[in-house]
Design an enzyme around this catalytic site. Structure first.
Site, PDB file in Angstrom:
ATOM      1  CG  HIS A 121     -66.520 -14.468  69.412  1.00 14.95           C
ATOM      2  ND1 HIS A 121     -67.346 -14.386  70.509  1.00 14.95           N
ATOM      3  CD2 HIS A 121     -67.336 -14.627  68.338  1.00 14.95           C
ATOM      4  CE1 HIS A 121     -68.604 -14.461  70.126  1.00 14.95           C
ATOM      5  NE2 HIS A 121     -68.638 -14.613  68.807  1.00 14.95           N
ATOM      6  CG  ASP A 122     -65.296 -13.957  73.760  1.00 14.21           C
ATOM      7  OD1 ASP A 122     -64.441 -13.284  74.359  1.00 14.21           O
ATOM      8  OD2 ASP A 122     -66.098 -13.463  72.930  1.00 14.21           O
ATOM      9  N   GLY A 139     -69.161 -19.086  69.411  1.00 14.49           N
ATOM     10  CA  GLY A 139     -68.540 -18.274  70.441  1.00 14.49           C
ATOM     11  C   GLY A 139     -68.820 -18.762  71.849  1.00 14.49           C
TER      12      GLY A 139
END
Length: 263
Positions: A121-122, A139
């Site tokens: 994520h991200d 992340g």
């Protein structure tokens, strides 16, 4: 005409270009948009609020656009964005972002992701990168253009890897990697400049010499990091515009680093 295998499950709300190919038993969710010429092989799952560009190729059993692997995630709407002409091989996993950060995971164009690569994520991945088998990003990681991640390499949360860096096999990264640097090991150690990669990409002799001198100032001179920054500033004054631009890229990266560099 769109070629969708009769066993594929494509939500009627999904937005697929008429030239997209979808293989057997693939599943595509309602908030997915896929651009022209993209091929989805058998058993691929694409879900979440995912936007995919043109001429990508997803091989079997990839899982794209799944929720972030983050205990804080509570079902918020977050996003995954993938550019053009990417190759995604078997069993890759790309996750959507989190509201605790930018809320979106971004992958650029012309990248190769070999089997079992994980983009968490991200993360932000640039263009023209190569991720070999089982390379993994935690992340919030940022990967610059033309970076090569060798097999089984892994990057800690919030790390940055600068353009044209080369990360060797089985390397574990917990700090940032400046542009152009070649490194490997666990813990990671710098081993010079990615000269072969730079030559293949057409860097001039003056640019290569400037990059090598910059590397020496950061890693071989015995200077502190702040002293190295000052030395890089002085070095740029004596260079032509093209060579100075490469030194500036390294200098700016040092300022932007939040986790400290591998050194």
């Amino acid at each position: 005409m769109m070629a969708i295998h009769p066993t594929a499950l494509v939500d009627p709300k999904a937005n697929l270009d008429s030239t997209v190919e979808v293989g057997a038993y693939a599943i595509i969710g309602p908030h997915v948009s896929i651009g022209a010429g993209t091929k989805i092989a058998a058993h691929v799952v694409i879900d979440g609020h995912t936007t995919i560009g043109k001429d990508n190729h997803f091989h079997s059993f990839s899982s794209i656009g799944g929720p972030p692997q983050d205990k804080k995630y509570a079902g918020e709407v977050t996003y995954l964005e993938i550019g053009d002409r990417n190759l995604i091989r078997e069993f890759c996993t790309f996750n959507c972002g989190t509201v605790q950060d930018r809320g979106i995971t971004r992958v650029g164009s012309d990248n190769w992701f070999l089997a079992y690569v994980h983009i968490a994520h991200d993360c932000t991945v640039g263009n023209h990168t190569i991720f070999s088998n089982n390379a993994a990003l935690a992340g919030h990681v940022e990967i610059g253009d033309w970076v090569i991640m060798s097999g089984f390499s892994a990057v800690h949360q919030f790390c940055k890897i600068g353009p044209h860096a080369f990360v060797g096999m089985n390397t574990s990264l917990t700090q940032d990697v400046p542009p152009f640097v070649l490194l490997s090991g666990n813990p990671a150690q710098a081993h010079g400049v990615n000269l072969e990669g730079l030559k293949r990409r057409g860097f001039s002799r003056d640019q290569l010499n400037a990059i090598r001198q910059s590397y020496k100032l950061i890693y071989k001179s015995g200077l502190t990091l702040e002293e190295s920054k000052a030395a890089l500033d002085e070095q740029m004054l004596s260079l032509g515009a093209d060579a100075a631009a490469q030194v500036k890229l390294m200098r700016d990266f040092l300022d932007a680093s939040t986790r400290g560099i591998v050194r």
